[in-house]
Design an enzyme around this catalytic site. Structure first.
Site, mmCIF file in Angstrom:
data_model
loop_
_atom_site.group_PDB
_atom_site.id
_atom_site.type_symbol
_atom_site.label_atom_id
_atom_site.label_comp_id
_atom_site.label_asym_id
_atom_site.label_seq_id
_atom_site.Cartn_x
_atom_site.Cartn_y
_atom_site.Cartn_z
ATOM 1 N N ASN A 17 -2.410 0.880 -4.059
ATOM 2 C CA ASN A 17 -2.958 1.081 -5.398
ATOM 3 C C ASN A 17 -3.480 2.494 -5.603
ATOM 4 O O ASN A 17 -3.646 2.933 -6.747
ATOM 5 C CB ASN A 17 -4.074 0.070 -5.681
ATOM 6 C CG ASN A 17 -3.526 -1.321 -5.928
ATOM 7 O OD1 ASN A 17 -2.585 -1.497 -6.689
ATOM 8 N ND2 ASN A 17 -4.101 -2.310 -5.274
ATOM 9 N N LYS A 223 -1.931 -3.659 5.655
ATOM 10 C CA LYS A 223 -1.842 -2.271 6.136
ATOM 11 C C LYS A 223 -3.135 -1.822 6.808
ATOM 12 O O LYS A 223 -3.105 -0.969 7.700
ATOM 13 C CB LYS A 223 -1.429 -1.325 5.027
ATOM 14 C CG LYS A 223 -2.416 -1.109 3.907
ATOM 15 C CD LYS A 223 -3.348 0.063 4.103
ATOM 16 C CE LYS A 223 -4.199 0.191 2.856
ATOM 17 N NZ LYS A 223 -5.523 0.684 2.995
ATOM 18 N N LYS A 285 -10.662 -4.993 4.969
ATOM 19 C CA LYS A 285 -11.002 -3.622 5.371
ATOM 20 C C LYS A 285 -12.141 -3.632 6.397
ATOM 21 O O LYS A 285 -12.101 -2.895 7.390
ATOM 22 C CB LYS A 285 -11.375 -2.795 4.137
ATOM 23 C CG LYS A 285 -10.252 -2.740 3.117
ATOM 24 C CD LYS A 285 -10.625 -1.945 1.896
ATOM 25 C CE LYS A 285 -9.577 -2.125 0.803
ATOM 26 N NZ LYS A 285 -8.199 -1.933 1.237
#
Length: 333
Positions: A17, A223, A285
């Site tokens: 994004n 990721k 995260k």
């Protein structure tokens, strides 16, 4: 140029994004402009003495690639089906090209060698028995109103879900990464002075079948988890995770919201267990950060937004996780 003391390896994880912000037209030009903005702090980090490895997400892009392929096949049934592992490979090539050109352009503008950038196709080994294959959770592609998402799900056999209050999206399996096949190649290129782009979209998901080799699977790997794994395999000292907010917050979106400049690992574990970091937003995260930090007391993680990356790397902003003092890098804007 005066030689700099190498500070170690830094892995910079750029969100999909960040290259294709919400609400923008999904064009190559938009992504090129975003990559050029990101190239400045990446090159500055290398100038500060770090070996830099750039990873990137592909959530919006891989969904577009898959949707485009499905629409093309609907028009011409003779066209082959494009599975998700091939969509990830496609996104790695395209986004690697965009990022490498942006970083090389920044180097050229500073009078440096623009040929010291390498974009590497990267495979990530996952477990065929991972429970994620029976429980799709990874959002990809565009946001839709609920009724449109359910219409597409019925038409194409998708699983769809609401994504952090921003709309509905397709969700796909997201198995946990076990190993990055090209780690040695990344290390060799980085040690030779290249800024390396790797682990795109979490890596092309493959299952190791032993003597039969690795085969792609229908999934997208997170990721941030792959970035943390690659950073650990490279014995990196710094992992940078960019996201949509300048700093991590507790009680996010509530009147009691409070931003955090620094979090100790034990506190991050506790806050994660308390549900402060939802699975659809900050949770992965923080989980990736904790995985990376578990490998040694001298490791650090910085979480911040792309526009604040340069300042945060210099110690002015972002949220830092780790046991050692904040690493300031004197990175110019």
């Amino acid at each position: 140029m005066t030689p700099r003391t190498v500070s170690g390896t830094a892995v910079v994880a750029i969100g999909g994004n960040a290259l294709l912000p919400d609400g923008t037209s999904p064009t190559v030009e938009v992504q090129v402009a975003a990559a050029r903005s990101l190239a400045t702090p990446v090159v500055a980090l290398a100038d500060a003495g770090w070996r830099v490895v750039v990873t990137h997400g592909n959530g919006p892009q891989v969904g577009i690639i898959k949707r485009r392929a499905d629409l093309a096949q609907a028009l011409d049934p003779e066209l082959p089906t494009l599975d998700l592992d091939m969509c990830v490979a496609d996104s790695q090539g395209g986004l690697g090209h965009i990022l490498a050109n942006a970083i090389a352009g920044r180097l050229r503008s500073l009078g440096r060698d623009p040929d010291r950038v390498a974009a590497l196709i990267t495979h990530t080994v996952v477990d065929a028995e991972d429970e994620a294959f029976g429980r799709p959770t990874k959002p990809i592609g565009a946001f839709y109103p609920e009724d449109k998402a359910r219409e597409l799900a019925a038409a194409h056999g998708w699983t769809v879900a609401e994504d952090a209050g921003r709309g509905w999206r397709r969700v796909v399996p997201s198995p946990r990464p076990k190993r990055v096949l090209e780690t040695d190649a990344v290390r060799a290129l980085s040690s030779a002075g290249h800024t390396v782009i790797a682990g795109g979209g979490g890596g092309i998901p493959v299952v190791d079948h032993g003597s039969d080799g690795c085969r792609g699977v229908e999934a997208v790997v997170d990721k941030d988890l792959t970035s943390a794994l690659l950073a650990a395999e490279l014995d990196a000292k710094l992992l940078v995770i960019t996201t949509g907010v300048d700093r991590v917050a507790v009680d996010y979106g509530r009147p009691t919201q409070r931003f955090l400049d620094r979090i100790e690992p034990a506190d991050a574990e506790r806050l994660l267990a308390e549900g402060q970091f939802p699975a659809g937003s900050m949770g992965p995260k923080i989980r990736a950060a904790l995985d990376f930090l578990a490998g040694g007391p001298d490791r650090q993680v910085l979480i911040t937004s792309p526009p604040r990356l340069a300042e945060a790397l210099a110690g002015d902003g972002g949220t830092w996780l780790g046991r050692t003092p904040i690493l300031t890098t004197s990175v110019p804007t």
